[in-house]
Design a protein around this motif. Structure first.
Motif, PDB file in Angstrom:
ATOM      1  N   ASP A  93       0.796  -1.220   0.000  1.00  0.00           N
ATOM      2  CA  ASP A  93       0.000   0.000   0.000  1.00  0.00           C
ATOM      3  C   ASP A  93       0.837   1.283   0.000  1.00  0.00           C
ATOM      4  OD1 ASP A  93       0.985   0.039   2.568  1.00  0.00           O
ATOM      5  OD2 ASP A  93      -0.958  -0.175   3.544  1.00  0.00           O
ATOM      6  N   GLY A  94       2.130   1.171  -0.314  1.00  0.00           N
ATOM      7  CA  GLY A  94       2.971   2.369  -0.388  1.00  0.00           C
ATOM      8  C   GLY A  94       3.225   3.007   0.959  1.00  0.00           C
ATOM      9  N   GLY A  95       3.283   2.190   2.015  1.00  0.00           N
ATOM     10  CA  GLY A  95       3.499   2.701   3.363  1.00  0.00           C
ATOM     11  C   GLY A  95       4.883   3.279   3.577  1.00  0.00           C
ATOM     12  N   VAL A  96       5.046   3.965   4.701  1.00  0.00           N
ATOM     13  CA  VAL A  96       6.245   4.747   4.987  1.00  0.00           C
ATOM     14  C   VAL A  96       7.507   3.896   5.143  1.00  0.00           C
ATOM     15  CG1 VAL A  96       5.912   4.829   7.491  1.00  0.00           C
ATOM     16  CG2 VAL A  96       7.110   6.682   6.333  1.00  0.00           C
ATOM     17  N   MET A  97       7.394   2.647   5.594  1.00  0.00           N
ATOM     18  CA  MET A  97       8.594   1.811   5.727  1.00  0.00           C
ATOM     19  C   MET A  97       9.190   1.480   4.361  1.00  0.00           C
ATOM     20  SD  MET A  97       9.304   1.384   8.869  1.00  0.00           S
ATOM     21  CE  MET A  97       8.572   1.431  10.483  1.00  0.00           C
ATOM     22  N   TRP A  98       8.342   1.478   3.331  1.00  0.00           N
ATOM     23  CA  TRP A  98       8.798   1.187   1.978  1.00  0.00           C
ATOM     24  C   TRP A  98       9.118   2.458   1.191  1.00  0.00           C
ATOM     25  CZ3 TRP A  98      11.041  -2.539  -0.364  1.00  0.00           C
ATOM     26  CH2 TRP A  98      11.086  -2.591  -1.749  1.00  0.00           C
ATOM     27  N   THR A  99       8.338   3.486   1.361  1.00  0.00           N
ATOM     28  CA  THR A  99       8.503   4.694   0.540  1.00  0.00           C
ATOM     29  C   THR A  99       9.224   5.821   1.252  1.00  0.00           C
ATOM     30  OG1 THR A  99       6.356   5.568   1.231  1.00  0.00           O
ATOM     31  CG2 THR A  99       6.385   4.185  -0.739  1.00  0.00           C
ATOM     32  N   GLY A 100       9.314   5.768   2.565  1.00  0.00           N
ATOM     33  CA  GLY A 100       9.874   6.874   3.333  1.00  0.00           C
ATOM     34  C   GLY A 100      11.378   6.808   3.483  1.00  0.00           C
ATOM     35  N   SER A 101      11.902   7.792   4.194  1.00  0.00           N
ATOM     36  CA  SER A 101      13.324   7.821   4.529  1.00  0.00           C
ATOM     37  C   SER A 101      13.461   8.493   5.895  1.00  0.00           C
ATOM     38  CB  SER A 101      14.120   8.577   3.468  1.00  0.00           C
ATOM     39  OG  SER A 101      13.706   9.923   3.408  1.00  0.00           O
ATOM     40  N   GLY A 102      14.663   8.396   6.454  1.00  0.00           N
ATOM     41  CA  GLY A 102      14.872   8.968   7.777  1.00  0.00           C
ATOM     42  C   GLY A 102      14.374   8.033   8.867  1.00  0.00           C
ATOM     43  N   ASN A 103      14.176   8.569  10.054  1.00  0.00           N
ATOM     44  CA  ASN A 103      13.740   7.764  11.199  1.00  0.00           C
ATOM     45  C   ASN A 103      12.280   7.363  11.034  1.00  0.00           C
ATOM     46  OD1 ASN A 103      16.254   8.109  12.331  1.00  0.00           O
ATOM     47  ND2 ASN A 103      15.606   9.785  13.651  1.00  0.00           N
ATOM     48  N   ARG A 104      12.018   6.058  11.183  1.00  0.00           N
ATOM     49  CA  ARG A 104      10.656   5.525  11.113  1.00  0.00           C
ATOM     50  C   ARG A 104      10.483   4.484  12.200  1.00  0.00           C
ATOM     51  NH1 ARG A 104      11.900   3.563   5.677  1.00  0.00           N
ATOM     52  NH2 ARG A 104      13.895   4.441   6.267  1.00  0.00           N
ATOM     53  N   VAL A 152      18.006  -2.207  11.129  1.00  0.00           N
ATOM     54  CA  VAL A 152      16.896  -2.749  11.898  1.00  0.00           C
ATOM     55  C   VAL A 152      17.181  -2.615  13.388  1.00  0.00           C
ATOM     56  CG1 VAL A 152      15.633  -4.853  12.445  1.00  0.00           C
ATOM     57  CG2 VAL A 152      16.329  -4.409  10.104  1.00  0.00           C
ATOM     58  N   ASP A 153      16.164  -2.191  14.127  1.00  0.00           N
ATOM     59  CA  ASP A 153      16.209  -2.173  15.583  1.00  0.00           C
ATOM     60  C   ASP A 153      14.860  -2.703  16.056  1.00  0.00           C
ATOM     61  OD1 ASP A 153      16.466  -1.687  18.274  1.00  0.00           O
ATOM     62  OD2 ASP A 153      16.656   0.481  18.086  1.00  0.00           O
ATOM     63  N   LEU A 154      14.852  -3.910  16.626  1.00  0.00           N
ATOM     64  CA  LEU A 154      13.632  -4.541  17.104  1.00  0.00           C
ATOM     65  C   LEU A 154      13.785  -4.781  18.602  1.00  0.00           C
ATOM     66  CD1 LEU A 154      10.883  -5.882  16.375  1.00  0.00           C
ATOM     67  CD2 LEU A 154      12.162  -8.017  16.136  1.00  0.00           C
ATOM     68  N   THR A 155      12.864  -4.233  19.404  1.00  0.00           N
ATOM     69  CA  THR A 155      12.989  -4.332  20.854  1.00  0.00           C
ATOM     70  C   THR A 155      11.622  -4.544  21.518  1.00  0.00           C
ATOM     71  OG1 THR A 155      12.790  -1.932  21.098  1.00  0.00           O
ATOM     72  CG2 THR A 155      15.014  -2.827  20.985  1.00  0.00           C
ATOM     73  N   ALA A 156      11.694  -5.012  22.762  1.00  0.00           N
ATOM     74  CA  ALA A 156      10.522  -5.071  23.640  1.00  0.00           C
ATOM     75  C   ALA A 156      10.687  -3.933  24.636  1.00  0.00           C
ATOM     76  CB  ALA A 156      10.453  -6.411  24.359  1.00  0.00           C
ATOM     77  N   GLU A 157       9.703  -3.042  24.705  1.00  0.00           N
ATOM     78  CA  GLU A 157       9.746  -1.900  25.617  1.00  0.00           C
ATOM     79  C   GLU A 157       8.532  -1.939  26.539  1.00  0.00           C
ATOM     80  OE1 GLU A 157       9.954   1.702  23.334  1.00  0.00           O
ATOM     81  OE2 GLU A 157      11.968   1.270  22.587  1.00  0.00           O
ATOM     82  N   ASN A 158       8.619  -1.196  27.633  1.00  0.00           N
ATOM     83  CA  ASN A 158       7.505  -1.063  28.578  1.00  0.00           C
ATOM     84  C   ASN A 158       6.959  -2.427  29.019  1.00  0.00           C
ATOM     85  OD1 ASN A 158       7.680   1.769  28.323  1.00  0.00           O
ATOM     86  ND2 ASN A 158       6.411   1.694  26.502  1.00  0.00           N
ATOM     87  N   ILE A 159       7.848  -3.326  29.369  1.00  0.00           N
ATOM     88  CA  ILE A 159       7.445  -4.668  29.786  1.00  0.00           C
ATOM     89  C   ILE A 159       6.754  -4.588  31.146  1.00  0.00           C
ATOM     90  CG2 ILE A 159       8.274  -6.972  30.391  1.00  0.00           C
ATOM     91  CD1 ILE A 159      10.670  -6.397  28.484  1.00  0.00           C
ATOM     92  N   PHE A 206       3.640  -5.937  26.787  1.00  0.00           N
ATOM     93  CA  PHE A 206       4.784  -5.104  26.417  1.00  0.00           C
ATOM     94  C   PHE A 206       4.515  -4.422  25.081  1.00  0.00           C
ATOM     95  CE2 PHE A 206       5.521  -9.122  24.339  1.00  0.00           C
ATOM     96  CZ  PHE A 206       6.159  -8.822  23.151  1.00  0.00           C
ATOM     97  N   HIS A 207       5.380  -3.499  24.712  1.00  0.00           N
ATOM     98  CA  HIS A 207       5.327  -2.857  23.400  1.00  0.00           C
ATOM     99  C   HIS A 207       6.377  -3.508  22.512  1.00  0.00           C
ATOM    100  CE1 HIS A 207       3.590   1.156  25.103  1.00  0.00           C
ATOM    101  NE2 HIS A 207       2.819   0.118  25.330  1.00  0.00           N
ATOM    102  N   LEU A 208       5.973  -3.965  21.352  1.00  0.00           N
ATOM    103  CA  LEU A 208       6.869  -4.519  20.344  1.00  0.00           C
ATOM    104  C   LEU A 208       7.202  -3.385  19.393  1.00  0.00           C
ATOM    105  CD1 LEU A 208       8.203  -7.039  19.127  1.00  0.00           C
ATOM    106  CD2 LEU A 208       6.040  -7.536  18.004  1.00  0.00           C
ATOM    107  N   VAL A 209       8.487  -2.978  19.350  1.00  0.00           N
ATOM    108  CA  VAL A 209       8.879  -1.763  18.637  1.00  0.00           C
ATOM    109  C   VAL A 209       9.916  -2.082  17.563  1.00  0.00           C
ATOM    110  CG1 VAL A 209       9.827   0.558  18.877  1.00  0.00           C
ATOM    111  CG2 VAL A 209       8.466  -0.427  20.735  1.00  0.00           C
ATOM    112  N   PHE A 210       9.609  -1.666  16.341  1.00  0.00           N
ATOM    113  CA  PHE A 210      10.533  -1.792  15.225  1.00  0.00           C
ATOM    114  C   PHE A 210      10.922  -0.390  14.769  1.00  0.00           C
ATOM    115  CE2 PHE A 210      11.337  -1.538  10.723  1.00  0.00           C
ATOM    116  CZ  PHE A 210      12.329  -2.484  10.559  1.00  0.00           C
ATOM    117  N   LYS A 211      12.227  -0.185  14.539  1.00  0.00           N
ATOM    118  CA  LYS A 211      12.711   1.100  14.044  1.00  0.00           C
ATOM    119  C   LYS A 211      13.683   0.874  12.889  1.00  0.00           C
ATOM    120  CE  LYS A 211      12.547   3.191  18.633  1.00  0.00           C
ATOM    121  NZ  LYS A 211      13.341   3.753  19.721  1.00  0.00           N
TER     122      LYS A 211
END
Length: 116
Positions: free
Chosen positions: A24-35, A70-77, A82-87
């Motif tokens: 669907d042309g989402g930001v992880m595919w079409t964007g740049s910078g911090n996401r 890639v940065d994949l973490t578990a936060e706010n456990i 918890f929060h599953l966070v991908f950056k």
């Protein structure tokens, strides 16, 4: 070493597609910078105390022309989830990603007493 105060150890695991941005042309595919992509995981049954949570990438589809950052973490456990966070950042393009997780920690035992 983390020690659990009870003999009852519970284990939960799960898997989640975090995004599919190529379709669907989402930001992880079409964007740049911090996401960032952030998802709340709620355990089916809470742990007694804070569990140990580990996350891993079980499927990813990336652009071959740029570095895969890639940065994949578990936060706010917490005992209940918890929060599953991908950056990602810079010019990395990721079409889709699935993450797996496992949580383990002490759980209430049927022989535990509730003292009022």
């Amino acid at each position: 070493m983390r020690r659990f105060p009870t003999g009852s150890l519970g284990v939960l695991q799960g898997s989640r597609v975090l995004f599919s941005d190529y379709a669907d042309g989402g930001v992880m595919w079409t964007g740049s910078g911090n996401r960032e992509s952030r998802h709340i995981v709620t355990f089916k049954e809470p742990f007694r105390d804070l569990p140990v949570v580990t996350v891993s990438i079980s499927m990813w589809d990336t652009d071959h022309e740029n570095n895969a950052r890639v940065d994949l973490t578990a936060e706010n456990i917490s005992p209940s989830g918890f929060h599953l966070v991908f950056k990602t950042w810079s010019d990395t393009r990721i079409a889709r990603l699935r993450a797996d997780w496992i949580a383990f920690g002490s759980v209430k035992d049927e022989d535990d007493w509730d003292i009022l």
